[in-house]
Design an enzyme around this catalytic site. Structure first.
Site, PDB file in Angstrom:
ATOM      1  N   VAL A   1      -4.780  46.822 148.225  1.00 13.14           N
ATOM      2  CA  VAL A   1      -4.761  45.197 148.303  1.00 13.14           C
ATOM      3  C   VAL A   1      -3.592  44.637 148.329  1.00 13.14           C
ATOM      4  O   VAL A   1      -3.603  43.523 148.610  1.00 13.14           O
ATOM      5  CB  VAL A   1      -5.640  44.948 146.954  1.00 13.14           C
ATOM      6  CG1 VAL A   1      -4.750  44.841 145.723  1.00 13.14           C
ATOM      7  CG2 VAL A   1      -6.135  43.557 147.029  1.00 13.14           C
ATOM      8  N   TYR A   2      -2.564  45.225 148.243  1.00 20.84           N
ATOM      9  CA  TYR A   2      -1.383  44.538 148.288  1.00 20.84           C
ATOM     10  C   TYR A   2      -1.159  44.407 149.919  1.00 20.84           C
ATOM     11  O   TYR A   2      -0.725  44.888 150.878  1.00 20.84           O
ATOM     12  CB  TYR A   2       0.038  45.601 147.977  1.00 20.84           C
ATOM     13  CG  TYR A   2      -0.107  46.113 146.513  1.00 20.84           C
ATOM     14  CD1 TYR A   2      -0.612  45.410 145.429  1.00 20.84           C
ATOM     15  CD2 TYR A   2       0.678  47.181 146.230  1.00 20.84           C
ATOM     16  CE1 TYR A   2      -0.672  45.770 144.251  1.00 20.84           C
ATOM     17  CE2 TYR A   2       0.922  47.676 144.648  1.00 20.84           C
ATOM     18  CZ  TYR A   2      -0.127  47.041 143.684  1.00 20.84           C
ATOM     19  OH  TYR A   2      -0.132  47.270 142.484  1.00 20.84           O
TER      20      TYR A   2
END
Length: 313
Positions: A53-54
């Site tokens: 998700v980064y």
């Protein structure tokens, strides 16, 4: 660099780990991010932590580029899943674990990850389904070990009671002089069950570097001054009374011949159930400073005084 065993695994992990949360998602900082990875590896940091998700895949892609040509067995690679990657893709279902793992491996340009972690608990998927899918990921060879981040204690215990599933070896909690929540049961449960901690935000989002001064504007280019990164900072930590106490802790660090950041990292690493303290960096020099905290010997009385000065927020 010093190394510690990660839970009941065969992994030896550097006491200082390198994370790629906020500094790997800005395209303009990409070369700096890659330089930081290479500096970390040069200093003996072998534990590299990221998540799908980064930057919705951006951090994994940059990390994959940074690791191109680096011997795969020379580093321990961890990534995570749970948070939304699209309007339809989120959670820890069987389908998501298969899909997100394959996507992460592709972005990271590797055949396997050493540690695959559940970024949060998924209350919408049966625990048995999640653990069965994680076990399948391990038996497939795409994952060596599994872990979790910020799970409720009773859910960790429920997972540990399941039969014929892969066992968790790691927990990734927030833990620092300013955030001591893991001491409320997580550390003792983990120590009993072969799980150890790989800690995020051991410097309290940079507050424990001493760069934020009481009643002063945040320094330019700091996390607090950045509109997107500053949103993750606990506003209580920027209260003048807290920042004054942080400066006092800096004086304790000086007595130990350490920078404040090194002292704060050594405090986290004083805990035997902590395997690695994960730091980020926007410049290679910051990696040097943080890496020097490994193996630091500090008079426990200085840590006790620091805890008195900095009540957990």
């Amino acid at each position: 660099m010093k190394y510690r065993k990660l839970g009941n695994s065969e992994l030896l992990v550097s006491e200082i780990g390198f994370g790629s949360w906020l500094t790997f998602t800005d395209p303009q900082r990409k070369q700096l991010a890659i330089s930081c990875v290479h500096r970390a590896l040069d200093l003996g940091i072998n534990f590299l932590d990221t998540a799908n998700v980064y930057g919705r895949g951006a951090a994994e892609t940059v990390l994959g580029e940074a690791l191109t040509g680096v011997k795969r067995e020379s580093y321990v690679l961890a990534t995570k899943l749970f948070f939304p990657m699209s309007s339809a893709d989120r959670g820890l279902s069987r389908e998501q674990i298969q899909k997100q793992l394959d996507a992460s491996l592709q972005r990271l340009k590797v055949q396997y990850v050493d540690l695959y972690q559940c970024h949060r608990y998924d209350f919408e998927t049966p625990l048995e389904e999640t653990m069965e899918a994680l076990t399948r990921a391990v038996t497939s060879g795409k994952v060596r070990y599994i872990g979790f981040s910020e799970w409720p204690l009773e859910r960790i215990e429920a997972a540990l009671e399941l039969k014929n599933v892969a066992r968790f070896v790691s927990s990734q909690p927030q833990y620092s002089l300013l955030h001591r929540e893991p001491e409320n049961g997580l550390l003792s449960l983990s120590a009993k069950t072969g799980i150890s901690q790989v800690v995020w935000s051991p410097l309290a989002q940079g507050v424990l570097t001493g760069k934020y001064l009481p009643n002063s504007p945040a320094p330019a280019h700091s996390r607090a001054a950045d509109p997107s990164m500053g949103a993750f900072l606990n506003p209580d930590w920027l209260a003048p009374a807290v920042l004054e106490a942080v400066q006092e802790v800096g004086q304790l660090a000086a007595k130990a011949n350490l920078t404040l950041a090194q002292f704060a990292l050594a405090w986290v690493l004083r805990q035997p159930n902590v395997t690695s303290a994960i730091v980020g960096a926007s410049r290679p020099e910051q990696v040097n400073d943080n890496a020097a905290a490994a193996g630091a010997h500090v008079d426990p009385a200085l840590f006790t005084e620091a805890e008195r000065l900095l009540p957990s927020h």
